[in-house]
Design an enzyme around this catalytic site. Structure first.
Site, PDB file in Angstrom:
ATOM      1  N   GLU A 122       0.743  -1.300  -0.075  1.00 63.27           N
ATOM      2  CA  GLU A 122       0.108  -0.146   0.237  1.00 63.27           C
ATOM      3  C   GLU A 122       0.711   1.456  -0.073  1.00 63.27           C
ATOM      4  O   GLU A 122       0.459   2.250  -0.716  1.00 63.27           O
ATOM      5  CB  GLU A 122      -1.021   0.000   1.275  1.00 63.27           C
ATOM      6  CG  GLU A 122      -2.007  -1.120   0.700  1.00 63.27           C
ATOM      7  CD  GLU A 122      -1.648  -2.575   1.524  1.00 63.27           C
ATOM      8  OE1 GLU A 122      -0.558  -2.710   1.861  1.00 63.27           O
ATOM      9  OE2 GLU A 122      -2.519  -3.094   1.417  1.00 63.27           O
ATOM     10  N   HIS A 124     -10.109  -4.810  10.437  1.00 62.10           N
ATOM     11  CA  HIS A 124     -10.957  -4.700   9.310  1.00 62.10           C
ATOM     12  C   HIS A 124     -11.988  -4.042   9.623  1.00 62.10           C
ATOM     13  O   HIS A 124     -13.089  -4.030   8.999  1.00 62.10           O
ATOM     14  CB  HIS A 124     -11.281  -6.108   8.570  1.00 62.10           C
ATOM     15  CG  HIS A 124     -10.032  -6.642   8.182  1.00 62.10           C
ATOM     16  ND1 HIS A 124      -8.813  -7.120   8.778  1.00 62.10           N
ATOM     17  CD2 HIS A 124      -9.779  -6.882   6.964  1.00 62.10           C
ATOM     18  CE1 HIS A 124      -8.174  -7.767   7.794  1.00 62.10           C
ATOM     19  NE2 HIS A 124      -8.650  -7.608   6.582  1.00 62.10           N
TER      20      HIS A 124
END
Ligand SMILES: Cc1ncc(C[n+]2csc(CCOP(=O)(O)OP(=O)(O)O)c2C)c(N)n1
Ligand SMILES: [Mg+2]
Lengths: 339, 319
Positions: free
Chosen positions: A63, A131
């Site tokens: 990322e 998450h």
């Protein structure tokens, strides 16, 4: 009557239209363009690789790297749309976002433009602490990034297209329970965020909020899923004789204080709903700003309905306790109005 | 190396336990009686068991979003895992973790980390603590093939290498990171070639051969305990189930999949045990029956266990 689109479909069509209109627009992210794959974590990019083979780029899991790549391409005039599968992974790209994207224009003395769009799904949805976060507030503390939060398919498409055409980094938060993803990627407990989408090209201006429901006793403001919960709460409050106005700011940066302050001047009461820990959250920021701007009109202290200061827990009873719901909002409104 | 019969049967027992645990969980998940999301490891049992069985009691592993097999191989009870997956207070993380975070440090497993590669620096740090305190233990970081492209992998392995730490970096190469194939993510033929970039040994072996995994792990651990520093161990395997939830795996070529199913570790090992006369069908049946009984009991007790109270969420934030 035209058919309604889900948020996932609306975003997909928004990307398709902008990529068709401008060949500098491209997407990069994990699992976004694999034939037979998922179309990203929530099906938004499904099938776009068939039409735009070279402009739908599957990245390695890296990322910080690919957000930096997006920044590099953007300063050369490309218009990348970089996405993470869960907003929690923005944390890995934080350095490129905050050190480079957000500051490049300023550090260059206004010479450089960074037209990057970042897309990130938020919300606690049964996946545990890593998450499930809502990191909007973290990024609000970084000057140089615009932040948008669509709660309907109409806004999702209009804001995405506006973000792609914007010359600044724009971070779009999307809610997992609102996408309307289908098939294997469908979410249990999903909430309907679909809208009718006009056939013609349209934009939703960044920084402009909207009144979703008119009312006179209390103003309730919330983004994404919380906007829907605010609407549910407002309907219940109406049955109890309380008239709630619901505002969807749609953008967090820049923020439409004009709209919100005008509403608070009318109702005299404000509830800010926020999924995510209370302390240091965007609700606190809005509360402070409104308290300064509308001090003379407030009949009661500004009230926050937010998650407690804990990581998102896994088990449903605890997760439901973490995520504000319509009941929490109704109770807060009754306290404010009935005293 | 030849292994004695008890060891071979213990490999079999634990691999079967993982397989049956995963199959049962999958069924219950599809029935909708289990909350959350799941990432399962059918087809990767040999890597979990081969690595973990080579560890000593005090060694510690760090794991990923796909941790059930690692946990069972490390010795956590299927009961404590099942309770966690069902979101019950009696689970190994008191229902605060869920499927992607199972673990128990007292049993040699840090709660699993669901941020890809986020667990690798932890193993380096655990190994640093062993070195600084002169303790004879080893840390093991499991990771998927997808994790080696994160910055955290590079930073963590490099530190393990320069400080010669007692740590083993294990790549379970199942050829896919979610839907994306390995060829799309790295230009390497062998992932263990990365080791050269850190000046440490890199080894690639058949990760579906539990005995080979066990032996390779033993060799790497011996080096780590002797002060030679880390090894990068690549285990070639395949995930014969979906990436998560209801994934139909349409991105996997059917021929590739069929071949992989033929090579899956449990069937292969069963065949070997029977063909070489190392075990009889009756012995294996007895083990299978015991596994079923244990899993049945775990499911029943998990269903009956208490849900956490909403306010329990407020506990455990600070020590
Ligand atoms: C930092 C980060 N990025 C993305 C994800 C989403 N994600 C979860 S698993 C996965 C694929 C991981 O592949 P690999 O490392 O090969 O492990 P496998 O799933 O094959 O066991 C991805 C992209 C994540 N959890 N963390
Ligand atoms: Mg993999």
């Amino acid at each position: 009557m035209p058919e309604k689109s889900s948020i996932a479909e609306a975003l997909r069509e928004g990307l398709r239209e902008e990529m068709s209109r401008d060949k500098d627009v491209f997407c990069l992210g994990e699992d976004i363009a694999v034939p037979g794959g998922f179309g990203g974590a929530f099906t938004v990019t499904l099938g776009l690789e068939e039409q735009f083979r070279e402009r739908m780029i599957d990245t390695p899991i890296a990322e910080n790297g690919f957000f930096g790549v997006a920044c590099g391409a953007a300063i050369m005039g490309m218009r990348p749309v970089a996405d993470v599968q869960y907003s929690d992974f923005l944390l890995l790209a934080m350095d490129q976002i905050i050190s480079n994207m957000a500051k490049m224009r300023y550090m260059s003395g206004g010479k450089i433009r960074v037209p990057v769009v970042m897309r990130a799904p938020v919300g606690a949805t049964g996946r545990g602490a890593q998450h499930a976060q809502n990191p909007e507030s973290l990024f609000m503390n970084v000057p140089g990034i615009k932040i948008v939060c669509p709660s309907t398919a109409y806004d999702a498409k209009g804001l995405l297209k506006a973000a792609i055409r914007d010359d600044n980094p724009v971070l779009m938060f999307e809610h997992k329970l609102l996408y309307g993803s289908k098939g294997a990627r469908a979410e249990s407990d999903a909430v309907d965020g679909s809208s009718e989408i006009p056939a013609e090209d349209y934009l939703v201006p960044i920084g402009s909020g909207i009144v979703r429901r008119q009312g006179t006793d209390v103003t309730i403001i919330g983004t994404l899923l919380m906007m829907h919960h605010a609407m549910t709460a407002a309907k219940r409050l109406a049955d109890a004789g309380i008239s709630a106005e619901v505002i969807d700011p749609r953008s967090l940066v820049p923020f439409d204080y004009e709209l919100l302050v005008a509403s608070v001047e009318k109702t005299g009461r404000l509830i800010i709903v926020q999924e995510g820990p209370r302390t240091g959250g965007f609700a606190a920021e809005i509360a402070a700003e409104v308290s300064e701007r509308a001090a003379d009109y407030l009949l009661a202290p500004v009230c926050r309905v937010a998650s407690p200061d804990i990581p998102p827990p896994f088990a449903p009873p605890m997760e439901n306790f973490y995520r504000p719901d319509p009941d929490n909002i109704v109770q807060a409104a009754r306290r404010l109005v009935e005293g | 190396m030849t292994h004695d019969k008890d060891r071979l049967l213990s490999f079999y027992h634990r691999m079967l336990m993982i397989r049956q645990f995963e199959e049962r969980v999958k069924m219950m998940f599809l029935e909708g009686i289990m909350p959350g999301t799941i990432h399962q490891c059918q087809g990767q049992e040999a890597s979990a068991v081969g690595v973990c069985f080579a560890l000593n009691e005090k060694d510690v592993i760090t794991s990923t979003h796909r941790p059930h097999g690692h946990a069972i191989a490390r010795g956590l009870s299927v009961e404590s895992l099942m309770h966690e997956l069902f979101g019950k207070s009696t689970g190994c993380c008191k229902a605060k973790g869920g499927s992607m975070h199972v673990g128990d440090l007292d049993q040699g497993m840090v709660p699993a980390i669901a941020i890809v590669a986020g667990n690798i620096p932890l193993a380096t740090g655990i190994a640093l603590s062993y070195k600084m305190r002169r303790e004879p233990h080893v840390a093991v970081s499991f990771m998927g093939d997808g994790a080696i492209n994160e910055g955290a992998f590079h930073e963590a392995v490099n530190m393990g290498a320069i400080w010669k730490l007692p740590v083993l970096y294990v790549i379970e190469n199942n050829r896919y990171a979610a839907s994306t194939s390995i060829e799309k993510m790295t230009a390497l033929d062998k992932l263990s070639d990365r080791a050269a970039g850190y000046g440490i040994p890199g080894v690639t072996i058949d990760g579906n051969d539990v005995e080979a995994v066990y032996e390779a792990t033993q060799a790497a651990l011996a080096g780590a305990r002797a002060g030679d520093g880390p090894t990068l161990l690549e285990l070639e395997t395949y995930r014969i189930t979906g990436h998560s939830r209801r994934d139909p795996c349409n991105y996997q070529p059917p021929e590739e999949r069929e071949l992989a199913v033929k090579r899956e570790p449990l069937g292969r090992f069963t065949g070997k045990l029977l063909e070489a006369g190392l075990a009889t069908q009756a012995e294996l049946d007895e083990i299978a029956a015991a596994v079923e009984t244990e899993i049945d009991a775990a499911v029943e007790s998990a269903k009956a266990a208490p849900e956490p109270l909403p306010e329990d969420a407020l506990e455990d934030v600070f020590a």
